[in-house]
Design a protein around this motif. Structure first.
Motif, PDB file in Angstrom:
ATOM      1  N   THR A 185       5.991   2.757   0.849  1.00 12.18           N
ATOM      2  CA  THR A 185       4.904   1.794   0.973  1.00 12.18           C
ATOM      3  C   THR A 185       4.902   1.150   2.355  1.00 12.18           C
ATOM      4  O   THR A 185       5.898   1.195   3.084  1.00 12.18           O
ATOM      5  CB  THR A 185       5.031   0.683  -0.089  1.00 12.18           C
ATOM      6  OG1 THR A 185       6.184  -0.129   0.194  1.00 12.18           O
ATOM      7  CG2 THR A 185       5.165   1.271  -1.493  1.00 12.18           C
ATOM      8  N   ARG A 215       0.835  -1.195   0.000  1.00 15.64           N
ATOM      9  CA  ARG A 215       0.000   0.000   0.000  1.00 15.64           C
ATOM     10  C   ARG A 215       0.871   1.246   0.000  1.00 15.64           C
ATOM     11  O   ARG A 215       1.803   1.351   0.797  1.00 15.64           O
ATOM     12  CB  ARG A 215      -0.907  -0.002   1.238  1.00 15.64           C
ATOM     13  CG  ARG A 215      -1.756   1.246   1.415  1.00 15.64           C
ATOM     14  CD  ARG A 215      -2.698   1.090   2.601  1.00 15.64           C
ATOM     15  NE  ARG A 215      -1.963   0.733   3.814  1.00 15.64           N
ATOM     16  CZ  ARG A 215      -1.381   1.629   4.620  1.00 15.64           C
ATOM     17  NH1 ARG A 215      -1.422   2.922   4.323  1.00 15.64           N
ATOM     18  NH2 ARG A 215      -0.762   1.229   5.706  1.00 15.64           N
ATOM     19  N   ASP A 273      -3.247   3.725  -2.684  1.00 17.24           N
ATOM     20  CA  ASP A 273      -3.278   2.743  -3.774  1.00 17.24           C
ATOM     21  C   ASP A 273      -2.474   1.505  -3.383  1.00 17.24           C
ATOM     22  O   ASP A 273      -1.491   1.586  -2.649  1.00 17.24           O
ATOM     23  CB  ASP A 273      -2.661   3.329  -5.055  1.00 17.24           C
ATOM     24  CG  ASP A 273      -3.528   4.392  -5.687  1.00 17.24           C
ATOM     25  OD1 ASP A 273      -4.687   4.546  -5.258  1.00 17.24           O
ATOM     26  OD2 ASP A 273      -3.034   5.078  -6.612  1.00 17.24           O
ATOM     27  N   ARG A 274      -2.884   0.367  -3.925  1.00 16.78           N
ATOM     28  CA  ARG A 274      -2.092  -0.857  -3.775  1.00 16.78           C
ATOM     29  C   ARG A 274      -1.395  -1.122  -5.104  1.00 16.78           C
ATOM     30  O   ARG A 274      -1.999  -1.012  -6.181  1.00 16.78           O
ATOM     31  CB  ARG A 274      -2.963  -2.047  -3.368  1.00 16.78           C
ATOM     32  CG  ARG A 274      -3.586  -1.887  -1.987  1.00 16.78           C
ATOM     33  CD  ARG A 274      -4.069  -3.221  -1.435  1.00 16.78           C
ATOM     34  NE  ARG A 274      -2.962  -4.121  -1.111  1.00 16.78           N
ATOM     35  CZ  ARG A 274      -2.281  -4.097   0.038  1.00 16.78           C
ATOM     36  NH1 ARG A 274      -2.571  -3.199   0.975  1.00 16.78           N
ATOM     37  NH2 ARG A 274      -1.318  -4.960   0.250  1.00 16.78           N
TER      38      ARG A 274
END
Length: 366
Positions: free
Chosen positions: A323, A308, A344-345
């Motif tokens: 991340t 993520r 966002d992933r």
């Protein structure tokens, strides 16, 4: 394992350890410093740590300017501080502390500032002036001895301060982030001068810094101080190549990801990596942000995982994507980062060949 920076050598004649040997405990409210520092004579050690880790406090104790609660300070076999109640005054320690502020006498010329230190140590007026002139030449300020600090640049003032410090032949010199207030070019020049003069004089030195360039350019050994404790120490190259903590990894510009290994692989969240044959008990993976790639699709095997996005940071070469799950930094070109946003992933990939495995720190490493 000892948290010492390095083991002091034995003086063949006196049987005393040559260099700096200290154990310092300071308790102030909720903060506690408990650090061991051993620096062989003539060695330069870089001391790195996050803000508030205790670097300046430790240097203050070594210089005799800050009190402590437990411990000792010895220099070349001489007991400077036996206990908190038995301390050598700062002026009698043979230790010089230089910080971001050169602390020059504003009413004295550059020459007289350097000569002042020599006079304090017993030199006659003419000899002190001659010695000061020689030191100004050594630090690249020949012909500027008549200028007062107000008419010198910040870098020139630091050169005068260094000349004043080294002219007195101190047993040890402590530098508390002396380049922080200088611009990049000036800092580079003064750094080169420091390296040259510390090597030429064989001065025992401790350099507190937040900049890995200082550690690489000035020191042969590196100690990492976090939360008042030395968490890792050893040769600069080893500490930067195999960081024992996330802070040390950040200094080295590396990712350090904690995980667990079983009989088949090493794992951290959805990141799975094969363990090289012969590797013992790997608990952390180390790799460069530039070795990680953003790829399309879902993970397809070892070295690929989903994470993520936490935030995006600008870098000179593009964008650094931070991340979580696990915590990894990824360097990408600006155009590749277009459309990415926190939350966002994404799918990431690192070649297992670009990964080094290290053991988790148990105490300090050396």
């Amino acid at each position: 394992m000892s948290s010492a920076v390095s083991q002091g050598r034995t003086d063949a004649e006196s049987g005393a350890a040559a260099g700096l040997d200290a154990r310092v405990v300071v308790r102030r409210g909720g903060f506690a410093l408990d650090a061991v520092l051993q620096v062989p004579a003539g060695t330069v050690v870089a001391l790195m740590g996050p803000s508030g880790a205790g670097k300046s406090t430790l240097l203050g104790v070594l210089a005799g300017l800050t009190g402590f609660d437990e411990g000792h300070v010895r220099l070349n076999g001489r007991a400077l501080d036996v206990s908190p109640a038995r301390r050598t005054p700062p002026a009698s320690r043979g230790v010089v502390l230089l910080g971001q502020d050169p602390r020059l006498f504003p009413h004295l010329s550059a020459l007289d500032n350097v000569a002042f230190g020599l006079r304090v140590h017993g030199a006659a007026k003419a000899a002190a002036a001659d010695g000061a002139a020689q030191w100004l030449r050594r630090v690249g300020l020949e012909g500027m001895g008549g200028r007062r600090p107000a008419h010198l640049s910040g870098g020139q003032q630091q050169r005068v301060a260094l000349a004043r410090a080294l002219a007195t032949t101190p047993a040890a010199i402590l530098l508390d982030e002396p380049l922080t207030s200088l611009d990049t070019e000036t800092a580079g020049d003064v750094r080169a001068l420091l390296h040259q003069q510390l090597a030429a004089t064989g001065t025992t030195a401790v350099v507190a810094t937040h900049d890995a360039v200082d550690a690489v350019a000035l020191a042969s050994r590196l100690a990492v101080l976090e939360d008042g404790r030395v968490t890792q120490s050893g040769p600069v190259r080893e500490v930067l190549a195999f960081p024992a903590t996330r802070f040390a990894a950040a200094v080295a510009g590396l990712n350090r990801v904690e995980g667990r290994a079983d009989a088949h692989a090493w794992r951290a969240a959805s990141l799975v990596l094969p363990v090289p044959q012969g590797t013992r008990h790997p608990s952390a993976a180390v790799f460069r942000p530039s070795d990680v790639r953003v790829v399309d699709g879902t993970p397809r095997g070892a070295g690929e995982w989903t994470a993520r996005i936490v935030r995006l940071e600008q870098t000179p070469a593009g964008v650094r994507v931070r991340t979580a799950d696990p915590d990894v930094a990824v360097d990408v070109a600006a155009e590749r980062a277009a459309g990415l946003a926190p939350g966002d992933r994404i799918t990431l990939r690192v070649d297992p060949a670009d990964v080094r495995f290290v053991d988790a720190p148990v105490g300090a490493q050396s």
